[in-house]
Design a protein around this motif. Structure first.
Motif, PDB file in Angstrom:
ATOM      1  N   THR A  94       0.830  -1.201   0.000  1.00 55.06           N
ATOM      2  CA  THR A  94       0.000   0.000   0.000  1.00 55.06           C
ATOM      3  C   THR A  94       0.867   1.254   0.000  1.00 55.06           C
ATOM      4  OG1 THR A  94      -1.688  -1.208   1.223  1.00 55.06           O
ATOM      5  CG2 THR A  94      -1.882   1.171   1.206  1.00 55.06           C
ATOM      6  N   LEU A  95       1.915   1.242   0.798  1.00 61.49           N
ATOM      7  CA  LEU A  95       2.852   2.364   0.830  1.00 61.49           C
ATOM      8  C   LEU A  95       3.505   2.544  -0.539  1.00 61.49           C
ATOM      9  CD1 LEU A  95       4.484   4.519   2.371  1.00 61.49           C
ATOM     10  CD2 LEU A  95       6.044   2.695   3.059  1.00 61.49           C
ATOM     11  N   GLY A  96       3.970   1.460  -1.125  1.00 59.84           N
ATOM     12  CA  GLY A  96       4.597   1.519  -2.448  1.00 59.84           C
ATOM     13  C   GLY A  96       3.635   1.990  -3.518  1.00 59.84           C
ATOM     14  N   PHE A  97       2.387   1.554  -3.434  1.00 58.39           N
ATOM     15  CA  PHE A  97       1.376   1.990  -4.407  1.00 58.39           C
ATOM     16  C   PHE A  97       1.154   3.496  -4.300  1.00 58.39           C
ATOM     17  CE2 PHE A  97      -2.928   2.823  -5.867  1.00 58.39           C
ATOM     18  CZ  PHE A  97      -2.922   2.195  -7.099  1.00 58.39           C
ATOM     19  N   GLY A  98       1.085   4.009  -3.082  1.00 57.94           N
ATOM     20  CA  GLY A  98       0.920   5.459  -2.889  1.00 57.94           C
ATOM     21  C   GLY A  98       2.104   6.239  -3.442  1.00 57.94           C
ATOM     22  N   ILE A  99       3.303   5.766  -3.141  1.00 57.49           N
ATOM     23  CA  ILE A  99       4.519   6.427  -3.643  1.00 57.49           C
ATOM     24  C   ILE A  99       4.531   6.405  -5.170  1.00 57.49           C
ATOM     25  CG2 ILE A  99       7.040   6.214  -3.807  1.00 57.49           C
ATOM     26  CD1 ILE A  99       6.955   5.125  -0.895  1.00 57.49           C
ATOM     27  N   GLY A 100       4.295   5.222  -5.742  1.00 50.28           N
ATOM     28  CA  GLY A 100       4.307   5.085  -7.198  1.00 50.28           C
ATOM     29  C   GLY A 100       3.255   5.930  -7.875  1.00 50.28           C
ATOM     30  N   SER A 101       2.075   6.005  -7.298  1.00 50.54           N
ATOM     31  CA  SER A 101       0.993   6.797  -7.895  1.00 50.54           C
ATOM     32  C   SER A 101       1.323   8.279  -7.890  1.00 50.54           C
ATOM     33  CB  SER A 101      -0.313   6.557  -7.133  1.00 50.54           C
ATOM     34  OG  SER A 101      -0.709   5.214  -7.245  1.00 50.54           O
ATOM     35  N   ILE A 102       1.856   8.768  -6.799  1.00 48.80           N
ATOM     36  CA  ILE A 102       2.219  10.187  -6.718  1.00 48.80           C
ATOM     37  C   ILE A 102       3.326  10.511  -7.721  1.00 48.80           C
ATOM     38  CG2 ILE A 102       3.216  11.970  -5.236  1.00 48.80           C
ATOM     39  CD1 ILE A 102       1.739  10.603  -2.874  1.00 48.80           C
ATOM     40  N   ILE A 103       4.307   9.632  -7.829  1.00 47.68           N
ATOM     41  CA  ILE A 103       5.394   9.865  -8.787  1.00 47.68           C
ATOM     42  C   ILE A 103       4.865   9.792 -10.215  1.00 47.68           C
ATOM     43  CG2 ILE A 103       7.571   8.929  -9.699  1.00 47.68           C
ATOM     44  CD1 ILE A 103       8.265   8.163  -6.779  1.00 47.68           C
ATOM     45  N   ASN A 104       3.987   8.855 -10.517  1.00 49.92           N
ATOM     46  CA  ASN A 104       3.419   8.740 -11.866  1.00 49.92           C
ATOM     47  C   ASN A 104       2.661  10.002 -12.270  1.00 49.92           C
ATOM     48  OD1 ASN A 104       4.366   6.171 -12.324  1.00 49.92           O
ATOM     49  ND2 ASN A 104       2.480   5.175 -11.687  1.00 49.92           N
ATOM     50  N   ILE A 105       1.940  10.575 -11.328  1.00 50.34           N
ATOM     51  CA  ILE A 105       1.098  11.729 -11.650  1.00 50.34           C
ATOM     52  C   ILE A 105       1.926  13.014 -11.731  1.00 50.34           C
ATOM     53  CG2 ILE A 105      -0.787  13.183 -10.799  1.00 50.34           C
ATOM     54  CD1 ILE A 105      -1.940  10.548  -9.568  1.00 50.34           C
ATOM     55  N   TYR A 106       2.841  13.213 -10.791  1.00 56.18           N
ATOM     56  CA  TYR A 106       3.549  14.491 -10.694  1.00 56.18           C
ATOM     57  C   TYR A 106       5.014  14.423 -11.146  1.00 56.18           C
ATOM     58  CZ  TYR A 106      -0.612  15.703  -8.113  1.00 56.18           C
ATOM     59  OH  TYR A 106      -1.925  15.905  -7.764  1.00 56.18           O
ATOM     60  N   LEU A 107       5.430  13.282 -11.666  1.00 55.57           N
ATOM     61  CA  LEU A 107       6.767  13.071 -12.200  1.00 55.57           C
ATOM     62  C   LEU A 107       7.858  13.467 -11.206  1.00 55.57           C
ATOM     63  CD1 LEU A 107       5.965  14.248 -15.823  1.00 55.57           C
ATOM     64  CD2 LEU A 107       5.946  11.916 -14.931  1.00 55.57           C
ATOM     65  N   TYR A 108       8.756  14.368 -11.583  1.00 53.86           N
ATOM     66  CA  TYR A 108       9.877  14.701 -10.691  1.00 53.86           C
ATOM     67  C   TYR A 108       9.404  15.360  -9.402  1.00 53.86           C
ATOM     68  CZ  TYR A 108      12.774  13.587 -14.680  1.00 53.86           C
ATOM     69  OH  TYR A 108      13.364  12.938 -15.718  1.00 53.86           O
ATOM     70  N   LYS A 109       8.401  16.186  -9.508  1.00 54.88           N
ATOM     71  CA  LYS A 109       7.838  16.802  -8.302  1.00 54.88           C
ATOM     72  C   LYS A 109       7.203  15.729  -7.414  1.00 54.88           C
ATOM     73  CE  LYS A 109       6.891  21.266 -10.435  1.00 54.88           C
ATOM     74  NZ  LYS A 109       5.855  22.200 -10.851  1.00 54.88           N
ATOM     75  N   GLY A 110       6.773  14.652  -8.035  1.00 46.89           N
ATOM     76  CA  GLY A 110       6.158  13.553  -7.299  1.00 46.89           C
ATOM     77  C   GLY A 110       7.121  12.847  -6.362  1.00 46.89           C
ATOM     78  N   ILE A 111       8.407  12.882  -6.693  1.00 43.87           N
ATOM     79  CA  ILE A 111       9.408  12.277  -5.798  1.00 43.87           C
ATOM     80  C   ILE A 111       9.392  13.020  -4.471  1.00 43.87           C
ATOM     81  CG2 ILE A 111      11.871  11.856  -5.437  1.00 43.87           C
ATOM     82  CD1 ILE A 111      12.069  11.498  -8.526  1.00 43.87           C
ATOM     83  N   ILE A 112       9.424  14.340  -4.551  1.00 40.97           N
ATOM     84  CA  ILE A 112       9.356  15.152  -3.329  1.00 40.97           C
ATOM     85  C   ILE A 112       8.005  14.962  -2.658  1.00 40.97           C
ATOM     86  CG2 ILE A 112       9.359  17.518  -2.429  1.00 40.97           C
ATOM     87  CD1 ILE A 112      11.338  18.157  -4.755  1.00 40.97           C
ATOM     88  N   GLY A 113       6.951  14.949  -3.458  1.00 41.36           N
ATOM     89  CA  GLY A 113       5.598  14.766  -2.917  1.00 41.36           C
ATOM     90  C   GLY A 113       5.433  13.451  -2.191  1.00 41.36           C
ATOM     91  N   SER A 114       5.984  12.395  -2.756  1.00 39.96           N
ATOM     92  CA  SER A 114       5.843  11.088  -2.100  1.00 39.96           C
ATOM     93  C   SER A 114       6.645  11.028  -0.808  1.00 39.96           C
ATOM     94  CB  SER A 114       6.248   9.956  -3.046  1.00 39.96           C
ATOM     95  OG  SER A 114       7.604  10.053  -3.397  1.00 39.96           O
ATOM     96  N   LEU A 115       7.791  11.696  -0.787  1.00 38.32           N
ATOM     97  CA  LEU A 115       8.569  11.748   0.457  1.00 38.32           C
ATOM     98  C   LEU A 115       7.819  12.532   1.530  1.00 38.32           C
ATOM     99  CD1 LEU A 115      12.180  12.307  -0.934  1.00 38.32           C
ATOM    100  CD2 LEU A 115      11.230  10.217   0.075  1.00 38.32           C
ATOM    101  N   LEU A 116       7.199  13.645   1.128  1.00 46.54           N
ATOM    102  CA  LEU A 116       6.414  14.422   2.082  1.00 46.54           C
ATOM    103  C   LEU A 116       5.170  13.661   2.527  1.00 46.54           C
ATOM    104  CD1 LEU A 116       6.642  17.966   0.446  1.00 46.54           C
ATOM    105  CD2 LEU A 116       7.899  17.116   2.442  1.00 46.54           C
ATOM    106  N   TYR A 117       4.612  12.872   1.612  1.00 42.26           N
ATOM    107  CA  TYR A 117       3.413  12.095   1.898  1.00 42.26           C
ATOM    108  C   TYR A 117       3.676  11.013   2.955  1.00 42.26           C
ATOM    109  CZ  TYR A 117      -0.426   8.817   0.945  1.00 42.26           C
ATOM    110  OH  TYR A 117      -1.483   7.973   1.058  1.00 42.26           O
TER     111      TYR A 117
END
Length: 186
Positions: free
Chosen positions: A84-107
Motif C-alpha cells: 500500500t505504501l509503495g502503491f501510494g509512492i508510485g501513484s504520486i510519482i506517476n502523476i507528478y513526475l519529478y515533483k512527485g518524488i518530493i511529494g511522495s517523500l512528504l506524503y
C-alpha cells in the motif's frame, strides 16, 4: 518483505489500466486540493480513522502472534501494508513526475515511516513468540511462558503508544507538510 512490498506496490501502480490510473489521479488530485484549501478536513474524524486503522493492524498482528498460523499471516499483513505504501509512492510519482518524488517523500514523512517501523518490530516479536510456542507444543521445549508473555504485552503497549503519536502526527502535521507540496505542484 517490506522492500519487496514497496517495490511491488510501485510496479503495480505503473501497470494499472488507463481507467484505473485516471481514477487514482482524480482521488489524489482531490485529496491534495482539499488539503490546500483546508476543505473537508475533519481533524477528529481523521485522527479516529488513522488511530483505528493503525491499531487494527497492531492488534491483529499481536493476536496472530499468539498462534502458529501468525507466522504466515503476520508476514502477509506486513507485505500488504508495504504494498500500500509503495502503491501510494508510485501513484504520486506517476502523476507528478519529478515533483512527485518530493511529494511522495512528504506524503510518507513521518507517520508512514513510523508505522512501518512499528509493524516490522511487532511482526518480529510476534513471529518470535509463534516460534517459541511452536517449539513448546511440538518439540516439547520448555519456555518461561509468563515471562515471555509479559515481554510480548510490553511490546504491544509500546507499539500502541508510538502509533498514537503517529496518528497525531498524521492528523495534524501531515496536512501542513502536504500543503507545502500542493503549492509546489501549481
Amino acid at each position: 518483505i517490506v522492500v519487496m512490498g514497496i517495490i511491488i506496490g510501485i510496479v503495480f501502480s505503473n501497470i494499472l489500466s488507463d481507467n484505473d490510473q485516471v481514477l487514482v489521479e482524480e482521488k489524489l488530485t482531490n485529496y491534495f486540493i482539499n488539503i490546500k484549501n483546508n476543505k473537508d478536513i475533519n481533524y477528529l474524524s481523521n485522527f479516529l480513522n488513522s488511530f483505528l486503522n493503525n491499531n487494527t493492524s497492531l492488534i491483529l498482528i499481536w493476536i496472530l502472534g499468539l498462534s502458529i498460523i501468525g507466522l504466515v499471516l503476520n508476514n502477509f499483513i506486513l507485505f500488504f501494508k508495504s504494498f500500500t505504501l509503495g502503491f501510494g509512492i508510485g501513484s504520486i510519482i506517476n502523476i507528478y513526475l519529478y515533483k512527485g518524488i518530493i511529494g511522495s517523500l512528504l506524503y510518507i514523512f513521518p507517520h508512514m515511516l513510523i508505522n512501518i517501523f512499528v509493524l516490522i518490530v511487532l511482526v518480529y516479536y510476534a513471529n518470535n513468540f509463534s516460534i517459541k510456542l511452536f517449539r513448546q507444543l511440538f518439540l516439547k521445549k520448555e519456555i518461561k511462558f509468563q515471562e515471555i508473555m509479559k515481554k510480548y504485552l510490553k511490546i504491544l503497549l509500546y507499539a500502541f503508544i508510538v502509533l498514537l503519536v503517529s496518528s497525531l502526527l498524521e492528523t495534524f502535521l501531515s496536512p501542513i507538510i502536504i500543503k507545502l507540496f500542493t503549492f509546489m505542484i501549481n
